[in-house]
Design an enzyme around this catalytic site. Structure first.
Site, short mmCIF file in Angstrom:
data_model
loop_
_atom_site.label_atom_id
_atom_site.label_comp_id
_atom_site.label_asym_id
_atom_site.label_seq_id
_atom_site.Cartn_x
_atom_site.Cartn_y
_atom_site.Cartn_z
CG HIS A 32 7.60 0.02 10.42
ND1 HIS A 32 7.01 -0.52 11.62
CD2 HIS A 32 6.68 1.71 10.60
CE1 HIS A 32 5.96 0.93 12.27
NE2 HIS A 32 6.44 2.04 11.87
CG ASP A 68 -0.50 -0.07 2.23
OD1 ASP A 68 0.89 -0.57 2.73
OD2 ASP A 68 -0.93 -0.51 3.95
O1 NOS Z 1 0.37 5.73 13.48
C1 NOS Z 1 -0.25 5.05 12.35
N1 NOS Z 1 -0.71 4.66 11.81
C2 NOS Z 1 -1.16 3.91 10.81
N2 NOS Z 1 -0.16 3.38 10.62
C3 NOS Z 1 0.74 3.54 10.10
C4 NOS Z 1 0.98 4.45 11.95
N3 NOS Z 1 1.96 4.38 12.01
C5 NOS Z 1 3.17 3.60 10.61
N4 NOS Z 1 1.78 3.00 10.12
C6 NOS Z 1 1.91 2.20 9.17
O2 NOS Z 1 1.33 1.16 9.19
C7 NOS Z 1 2.44 -0.37 9.30
C8 NOS Z 1 3.00 -0.26 10.12
O3 NOS Z 1 2.40 -0.51 11.68
C9 NOS Z 1 3.29 0.26 8.63
O4 NOS Z 1 3.33 0.19 6.83
C10 NOS Z 1 3.60 1.87 8.27
O5 NOS Z 1 3.72 2.60 7.23
#
Ligand code: NOS
Length: 344
Positions: free
Chosen positions: A268, A36
């Site tokens: 991540h 995504d």
């Molecule tokens: O605070 C957040 N809210 C939503 N998505 C997030 C946040 N921080 C990181 N990611 C995204 O979710 C995945 C890891 O959980 C990663 O793909 C990151 O880009």
């Protein structure tokens, strides 16, 4: 409490492959990245394309960091940047498995274009006619036992592939997932990690499907951080990927400063690619993972280490085990990510 550490394996848990040698075509793992994009997805895709241990045979797209149609556009754009338009992109689901159309989009993390508010020109290429689930099913049938699916977003497409072909779980080689928060808080709320929260029903189906699954949660990925100083190093490299990434990273840095008060970013998605490229840099434990699908703990991943025989039948009883990453050699993982991106 996460009691899995008793089962912790030493550094031979996965089939380890040499990370830098010139590898023959036959040894390379064929991977499909379900993605995504997303700033850290962009890093992961470029990292995967710079890694001789793996051959990216397709990208499939999903909502999460952006809506699915934008994920497709960004995936095609990234392949143009990498001059790899030979790799097909198959568009995935626009809503959750239960057809919830109002999905949670993390544009506050990645910018409204998903790539750090750069508003790149639209890609020339188009997605193939097959859906993500159809593409996944076709590939696992073409190469049974040989495909690694790397899931970097909500697990809707993978669950749909499992619905489309009931033998999918047996035919896929491995599914390596960025998902879950094991013994730590989530990043959407204290309970839930973003990808699992994005489609908890799909996550529960995938985690209990019986496929060979390794999940890398934010308990691991929050340990792999790129600092300001590392970004400066990347900016000094002339490599095309390094230069491109430096353009899109600002927004992701600002978000981490706002949300976590750190001058750095969590890697991540790139860390999850390293779990495929050099699995010996991680250890894992095995157990059963179920996902809470509703209520205030929606998206919570609950791990049963199977050490206790519970009285009576529980919702974990007789479910297949998966691998959950519990430790990581974070300096080595980070260095490998940097080396690959700096030399690309
Ligand atoms: O605070 C957040 N809210 C939503 N998505 C997030 C946040 N921080 C990181 N990611 C995204 O979710 C995945 C890891 O959980 C990663 O793909 C990151 O880009």
């Amino acid at each position: 409490m996460f009691h899995g550490f008793i089962y912790l394996r030493k550094r031979e848990p996965f089939q380890t492959k040499p990370s830098n040698s010139a590898m023959g075509e036959s040894e390379r793992k064929r991977i499909i990245i379900d993605t995504d994009p997303g700033i850290d997805d962009a890093m992961a895709i470029l990292l995967a394309l710079s890694s001789p241990e793996i051959e990216v045979i397709g990208l499939t797209t999903i909502f999460g960091n952006v809506y699915t149609n934008l994920a497709t556009k960004n995936a095609l754009h990234l392949l143009e940047i990498a001059e790899r338009t030979d790799i097909p992109v198959a568009e995935g689901a626009h809503s959750t498995l239960k057809k919830v159309l109002k999905v949670r989009i993390a544009d506050f993390v990645h910018g409204s274009d998903g790539l750090g508010n750069q508003y790149f020109p639209p890609p020339q290429a188009k997605a193939i006619d097959q859906s993500a689930a159809e593409f996944l099913v076709e590939k696992v049938n073409q190469y049974p036992g040989k495909i690694t699916v790397v899931a970097l977003g909500p697990l809707t497409n993978i669950a749909m592939a499992m619905e489309l072909d009931h033998k999918f779980s047996q035919k896929v080689g491995q599914i390596v997932i960025l998902g879950g928060a094991f013994a730590v808080n989530g990043n959407v709320n204290p309970a839930a990690e973003a990808n699992v929260f994005g489609d908890p029903d799909a996550s529960d189906i995938v985690f209990t499907s019986g496929a060979d699954i390794l999940t890398v949660g934010i308990n691991i990925t929050h340990q792999v951080i790129m600092t300001d100083a590392d970004r400066d190093k990347l900016a000094k490299c002339e490599g095309k990927f390094a230069q491109y990434l430096c353009k899109i990273l600002d927004c992701y840095f600002s978000y981490h400063m706002d949300a976590y008060a750190i001058q750095g970013i969590y890697l991540h998605d790139p860390t999850t690619i390293i779990a495929v490229v050099n699995p010996s840099l991680f250890t894992y434990t095995e157990g059963i993972v179920r996902v809470q699908t509703c209520g205030i703990t929606k998206g919570l991943t609950i791990f049963d280490n199977t050490m206790k025989r519970f009285e009576g039948i529980t919702d974990w009883s007789n479910k297949p085990k998966i691998k959950v990453a519990v430790t990581a050699d974070t300096p080595a993982i980070f260095q490998l990510i940097m080396d690959r991106l700096m030399n690309s």
